[in-house]
Write a protein that holds these residues in place. Sequence first.
Motif, PDB file in Angstrom:
ATOM      1  N   PRO A  81       2.304  17.911  18.217  1.00 27.59           N
ATOM      2  CA  PRO A  81       2.892  18.937  19.084  1.00 27.59           C
ATOM      3  C   PRO A  81       3.998  18.410  19.989  1.00 27.59           C
ATOM      4  CG  PRO A  81       0.532  19.214  19.034  1.00 27.59           C
ATOM      5  CD  PRO A  81       0.826  17.951  18.269  1.00 27.59           C
ATOM      6  N   LEU A  82       3.899  17.159  20.438  1.00 30.64           N
ATOM      7  CA  LEU A  82       4.962  16.622  21.290  1.00 30.64           C
ATOM      8  C   LEU A  82       6.282  16.579  20.523  1.00 30.64           C
ATOM      9  CD1 LEU A  82       5.605  15.211  24.084  1.00 30.64           C
ATOM     10  CD2 LEU A  82       5.494  13.097  22.807  1.00 30.64           C
ATOM     11  N   LEU A  96       7.525  20.116  20.113  1.00 37.11           N
ATOM     12  CA  LEU A  96       8.106  20.671  21.338  1.00 37.11           C
ATOM     13  C   LEU A  96       9.513  20.133  21.561  1.00 37.11           C
ATOM     14  CD1 LEU A  96       5.221  20.615  24.004  1.00 37.11           C
ATOM     15  CD2 LEU A  96       6.227  22.577  22.856  1.00 37.11           C
ATOM     16  N   LEU A  97       9.668  18.816  21.390  1.00 30.07           N
ATOM     17  CA  LEU A  97      10.981  18.218  21.623  1.00 30.07           C
ATOM     18  C   LEU A  97      11.985  18.695  20.579  1.00 30.07           C
ATOM     19  CD1 LEU A  97       9.813  14.646  22.627  1.00 30.07           C
ATOM     20  CD2 LEU A  97      11.079  16.220  24.068  1.00 30.07           C
ATOM     21  N   ALA A 110      13.106  22.091  21.371  1.00 32.50           N
ATOM     22  CA  ALA A 110      14.091  22.069  22.448  1.00 32.50           C
ATOM     23  C   ALA A 110      15.483  21.791  21.894  1.00 32.50           C
ATOM     24  CB  ALA A 110      13.722  21.009  23.477  1.00 32.50           C
ATOM     25  N   GLY A 111      15.556  20.828  20.977  1.00 32.38           N
ATOM     26  CA  GLY A 111      16.836  20.481  20.375  1.00 32.38           C
ATOM     27  C   GLY A 111      17.416  21.647  19.584  1.00 32.38           C
ATOM     28  N   VAL A 164      17.001  14.558  20.956  1.00 34.90           N
ATOM     29  CA  VAL A 164      15.571  14.761  21.199  1.00 34.90           C
ATOM     30  C   VAL A 164      14.723  13.968  20.237  1.00 34.90           C
ATOM     31  CG1 VAL A 164      15.346  16.940  22.402  1.00 34.90           C
ATOM     32  CG2 VAL A 164      15.813  16.941  19.972  1.00 34.90           C
ATOM     33  N   ILE A 218      14.236  10.557  21.553  1.00 38.95           N
ATOM     34  CA  ILE A 218      13.160  10.520  22.534  1.00 38.95           C
ATOM     35  C   ILE A 218      11.809  10.573  21.820  1.00 38.95           C
ATOM     36  CG2 ILE A 218      12.105  11.714  24.487  1.00 38.95           C
ATOM     37  CD1 ILE A 218      14.759  12.710  25.343  1.00 38.95           C
ATOM     38  N   TYR A 238      -1.443  26.363  10.927  1.00 39.94           N
ATOM     39  CA  TYR A 238      -1.389  25.121  11.685  1.00 39.94           C
ATOM     40  C   TYR A 238      -1.974  25.317  13.076  1.00 39.94           C
ATOM     41  CZ  TYR A 238       0.402  21.274  14.420  1.00 39.94           C
ATOM     42  OH  TYR A 238       0.487  20.213  15.268  1.00 39.94           O
ATOM     43  N   TRP A 290      14.975  10.270  32.228  1.00 36.98           N
ATOM     44  CA  TRP A 290      15.478  10.433  30.863  1.00 36.98           C
ATOM     45  C   TRP A 290      15.678  11.906  30.522  1.00 36.98           C
ATOM     46  CZ3 TRP A 290      12.550   8.106  26.053  1.00 36.98           C
ATOM     47  CH2 TRP A 290      13.472   7.877  25.047  1.00 36.98           C
ATOM     48  N   PHE A 328       6.069  17.599  31.931  1.00 37.69           N
ATOM     49  CA  PHE A 328       5.786  16.313  31.285  1.00 37.69           C
ATOM     50  C   PHE A 328       5.156  15.315  32.261  1.00 37.69           C
ATOM     51  CE2 PHE A 328       8.623  17.761  27.884  1.00 37.69           C
ATOM     52  CZ  PHE A 328       7.833  17.414  26.809  1.00 37.69           C
ATOM     53  N   PHE A 330      13.923  24.354  27.510  1.00 33.94           N
ATOM     54  CA  PHE A 330      14.198  23.690  26.251  1.00 33.94           C
ATOM     55  C   PHE A 330      15.471  24.238  25.626  1.00 33.94           C
ATOM     56  CE2 PHE A 330       9.567  22.365  25.547  1.00 33.94           C
ATOM     57  CZ  PHE A 330       9.824  21.190  26.196  1.00 33.94           C
ATOM     58  N   ALA A 331      15.766  25.510  25.928  1.00 32.64           N
ATOM     59  CA  ALA A 331      16.947  26.108  25.330  1.00 32.64           C
ATOM     60  C   ALA A 331      18.224  25.585  25.980  1.00 32.64           C
ATOM     61  CB  ALA A 331      16.884  27.625  25.450  1.00 32.64           C
ATOM     62  N   ARG A 380      20.837  19.840  26.925  1.00 39.48           N
ATOM     63  CA  ARG A 380      21.797  19.326  25.938  1.00 39.48           C
ATOM     64  C   ARG A 380      21.036  18.505  24.912  1.00 39.48           C
ATOM     65  NH1 ARG A 380      24.420  13.639  26.434  1.00 39.48           N
ATOM     66  NH2 ARG A 380      22.228  13.389  26.856  1.00 39.48           N
ATOM     67  N   VAL A 381      20.123  17.735  25.415  1.00 41.12           N
ATOM     68  CA  VAL A 381      19.291  16.763  24.683  1.00 41.12           C
ATOM     69  C   VAL A 381      19.635  16.586  23.235  1.00 41.12           C
ATOM     70  CG1 VAL A 381      17.236  16.536  26.061  1.00 41.12           C
ATOM     71  CG2 VAL A 381      17.563  18.577  24.697  1.00 41.12           C
TER      72      VAL A 381
END
Lengths: 289, 267, 93
Positions: free
Chosen positions: A165-166, A169-170, A173-174, A208, A211, B13, B149, B195, B262-263, B266-267
């Motif tokens: 899930p981590l 999630l990341l 986000a990307g 992401v 990360i 899932y 980060w 987080f 999350f939207a 920039r990541v």
Amino acid sequence: MDKTHDNKAWFLVIPVFVIVAFSAIIPLMTVVNYSLQDIFGPNERYFVGTEWFREVLNDSRLHGALYRQLLFSGLVLLIEVPLGVAIALAMPPRGWTASLCLVLLAIPLLIPWNVIGTIWIIFTRPDIGLLGRTINGLGIPFDHTAAPLDAWVTVMLMEVWHWTPLVALLAYAGLRAIPEAYYQAARIDGASAWAVFKYIQLPKMRGVLTIAILLRFMDSFLIYAEPFVLTGGGPGNSTTFLSIYLVKQAVGQFDLGPAAAFSIIYFLIVLLFSWVFYQVLQRVGTGDK
Amino acid sequence: MRIRKRTVALTLYLVLLLLPVYWMLNMSLRFNADILGTFRLFPSEFTLANYVKIFTDPAWYSGYVNSIIYVSMNTAISLLVALPAAYAFSRYRFIGDKHMFFWLLTNRMAPPAVFLLPFFQLYSTFGLIDTHIAVAISHCLFNVPLAVWILEGFMSGVPREIDETAYIDGYSFPRFFLTVFIPLIRAGVGATAFFCFMFSWVELLLARTLTTTEAKPIAATMTRTVSATGLDWGLLAAAGILTIVPGALVIWFVRNYMAKGFALGRV
Amino acid sequence: MEAFEWMAWTGPSATFFAVIFAILVGMTVWDLRSPSVPRRGFLPLETTRGDRLFIGLLGSAYVNLLWIGVTTLSPWYSLAMAVVLLALVMRYG
């Protein structure tokens, strides 16, 4: 996007530096000091030079634990990263279903690590566990306390359950950070789903995923509480990963010197791998080599 | 048709994801004799006895209170120090910036086991053992770098023109930062807080080492109880379920920030 | 310094950290005087002086570990090799 060069920016970083250095540097120095001495008590210690390093480097059980660890972390990355990306791609882009997915995905992440172990003990026990009972019911003998392979499968399942899930999630986000215009352009060009993934989504997720991969590598390489609670490193030594072995040595036998030497080597291994990942991931897709 | 297949797979899932948690919930609502005696998918003799025990025994519920206190402290400290630093990393180049950034990351890489003794000694020296702040500060070791980060990613997504315009309009740095910039990355702050909360809540080794009674975390109470009373599955399961509750509440409150945050990143 | 007795300092480890600290200070001063320009050497990536220092130090650590693990000879030899490696990486890396 050129950043201004200004060393005064350091003043903004100082609080972070102080608070992290307090917990990072003094203990690290102490561990280096330990690694050079044979310690019997607070006032009884003898300088032994590099003896502990020699002993640790030639410890065959440690080699075993290291291979297991590399295999484990490798599998973790191979399974969790593609699976996490796939889940992120399957998630709805917006609306209440998206919120629901996010909340559900986050649940395993918020469970204390030793409780994760407990959950999986309860879940996989052949007598009271749903999974253990079901698999045995299918006529396949399954017992993670006796068979090394079963223990491995259980630990992997737990790890994938816990941390995918981590990554999802990341990755999500990307994906959400990609402007709609990109997709429209792709539609006009008649690009296939695969092409969209390869040329738009994957490059945009680079940050992401860096990360995610680094976090998953570091944390899986240092994994301790979950397998310790679940299998205690057994049966035999089959799920004794580096951290479990280290704790057995440091706490169980109170061999501070060798344990400290071991920690430093351990740290250097994680440092090297992480640095290489970091460099590679920073460069992939940006064009410069 | 393809969309539907995707949804089915995702649902499947998520169901699998919740199954182990459901199983623990199931256990927590049953008596021990019942758990060991019969195998059931649903509790038949429904009981809340395990939960009542936890909520009435101070040894149990104080563990939750302690954990919540130090986790909140840690989240606040992490955000407070990480926000300016992340701004520095996202807007300026300064001597040693890249190395500083990587050094921060390396603090997640040290195997905790052997560092426990020096940690204990260090915090003893400052008289901090068995206080909430000790755990909060020690968790900064891995949470502050992570916060920097993540925040740096969000901040880099904000165009620099906004900063420049504000400075031209006569804003001082603190005023600009607090009234203009932070509201812009609100969602990122929410995601970061999530987080920090998460990693501090789930950590046990440091929290257990630095506390004895006054600030003992719930997860440590659990391990001790297990070894003391043998295997009280129902109670253990109930305690486990309760460790999920605060986290679940937090995600419920930040769920929109998470989706939006999350939207925006920039990541 | 009574309070930090538990850190169990030894002469060699104190020297080690002092040297590292001195190198970091020295590099900072050097970089302030004449900022480093990234360049390509024999290493497969573009590096600044700081990057090369890190690579050199990490490489040195591995050289020493390898020596200690494989041979029973004095670690002074490997230390000397590490210094040479560090110098090579700094100069030509």
